[in-house]
Design an enzyme around this catalytic site. Structure first.
Site, PDB file in Angstrom:
ATOM      1  N   LYS A 151      44.949  45.814  44.793  1.00 44.19           N
ATOM      2  CA  LYS A 151      45.910  44.736  44.978  1.00 44.19           C
ATOM      3  C   LYS A 151      46.956  45.184  46.004  1.00 44.19           C
ATOM      4  O   LYS A 151      47.589  46.241  45.837  1.00 44.19           O
ATOM      5  CB  LYS A 151      46.592  44.391  43.657  1.00 44.19           C
ATOM      6  CG  LYS A 151      45.656  43.826  42.598  1.00 44.19           C
ATOM      7  CD  LYS A 151      45.217  42.421  42.913  1.00 44.19           C
ATOM      8  CE  LYS A 151      44.483  41.783  41.751  1.00 44.19           C
ATOM      9  NZ  LYS A 151      44.119  40.370  42.032  1.00 44.19           N
ATOM     10  N   LYS A 247      35.333  32.021  39.121  1.00 45.57           N
ATOM     11  CA  LYS A 247      36.056  32.304  37.891  1.00 45.57           C
ATOM     12  C   LYS A 247      35.953  31.084  36.997  1.00 45.57           C
ATOM     13  O   LYS A 247      36.239  29.960  37.436  1.00 45.57           O
ATOM     14  CB  LYS A 247      37.536  32.622  38.170  1.00 45.57           C
ATOM     15  CG  LYS A 247      37.768  33.890  38.974  1.00 45.57           C
ATOM     16  CD  LYS A 247      39.254  34.070  39.270  1.00 45.57           C
ATOM     17  CE  LYS A 247      39.510  35.340  40.073  1.00 45.57           C
ATOM     18  NZ  LYS A 247      40.937  35.463  40.456  1.00 45.57           N
TER      19      LYS A 247
END
Length: 330
Positions: A151, A247
């Protein structure tokens, strides 16, 4: 048909803060659904996401609004018209999958033609956003994992990525700016990402700015996450994307996720399976997509202080499926 719907919100504490460019999370806020019929219960879980205007209260309200149809016996295909894509529909859809398979005495691997027993999969292990020094420490603990996801933000992504790669020289690597970069950042970091052997760049631009990718040819494959929720979104996807991150909380359940995977591959796009920070009850249905995906990022439950009994387990980036009967039938 006589069904009973139960819906509830839960707070699941994390063992370590999880940081991305949008902020920090110390607990997962999930909504669970149980649908009972003929003495059999199916379960589903979703993670409302503020990025998409969702929270636990609005998600529960959306499920409650559909209670009558659900308890009267609505099917998964009709659910696609009854509820919009998103977290609320995901929890209901997954509960219906579980219920249907249990009533039929089957399981999702058999229903979807997957190999049985389910094999362990390689999942990305996430290095959350922090100072380069702390990210290096986190990466060092994952140095022997097959796949790491990093990230980053715009503050100093070059230093962040160099620190992680130096501490973990072997793993394949996904870089996820969570929509925080500009097209100039993507261009300027091409050489560095090539030198650092980055395998995938996930949603670098804001979804509403991804037209900047039209005609752009990245040296690193680029995955669409926030830019694609359901199969219909592929019609407006710029040609600069190579991969679609599926997702279930975006698609609104496994039913729509399977449609998206098929549609993406038909267009020549590769498939990634992702997740929110969640329990194994969210991950089990996603396994149906992950089993045939090129990239898998399902480490959400591994951030929890305590997962649900019988859920997934992982060692060094290799994730084992939930125990038989946990979700998806027998």
């Amino acid at each position: 048909m006589n069904r009973t719907l139960t819906v509830a919100g839960e707070i699941l504490p994390l063992h370590t803060p999880f940081r991305i460019s949008r902020g920090v999370k110390t607990a997962a806020e999930v909504v669970t659904v149980a649908i009972a019929q003929d003495g059999i219960t199916g379960r589903g879980e979703c993670v409302p996401y503020p990025r998409y205007g969702e929270n636990a209260e609005s998600t529960i309200a959306a499920i409650e609004a559909a209670r009558g149809a659900i308890e009267r016996g609505v099917g998964r295909q009709d659910l696609l018209q009854l509820m919009p894509a998103g977290a609320a529909r995901n929890a209901v859809d997954c509960a219906l999958w579980d219920l249907e398979l249990r009533l039929a005495g089957s399981d999702f691997a058999a229903a979807l033609g997957l190999e049985r027993p389910l094999r362990p999969i390689v999942t990305a292990m996430t290095v959350s956003l922090d100072t380069p020094e702390r990210m290096a420490l986190a990466a060092a603990a994952l140095a022997d994992a097959p796949l790491v996801k990093v990230k980053v933000d715009r503050s100093d992504p070059a230093a962040q990525l160099r620190a992680v790669r130096a501490a973990a020289p072997k793993p394949k690597m996904i870089v996820d700016p969570n929509e925080s970069w500009t097209i100039s950042d993507v261009r300027d970091l091409q050489g560095l990402m090539t030198d650092l052997r980055i395998d995938l760049l996930e949603q670098p631009l804001p979804a509403d700015a991804d037209r900047d990718l039209i005609g752009f040819r990245s040296a690193i494959p680029i995955a669409a996450d926030e830019a694609v929720h359901v199969a219909a979104d592929l019609d407006s996807l710029p040609d600069g994307y190579d991969v679609v991150n599926i997702k279930l909380d975006k698609t609104g359940g496994l039913t729509a996720a399977l449609d998206l995977a098929q549609a993406a591959r038909a267009r020549g796009l590769d498939v990634m399976t992702g997740c929110m920070i969640s329990s194994s009850l969210s991950i089990a249905p996603a396994w149906a997509i992950a089993a045939t995906s090129s990239f898998v990022d399902l480490d959400g439950p591994l951030w929890l202080a305590e997962d649900r009994a019988g859920g997934v387990s992982a060692a060094n980036g290799i994730m084992a499926p939930p125990r038989p009967g946990f979700w998806g039938g027998i």
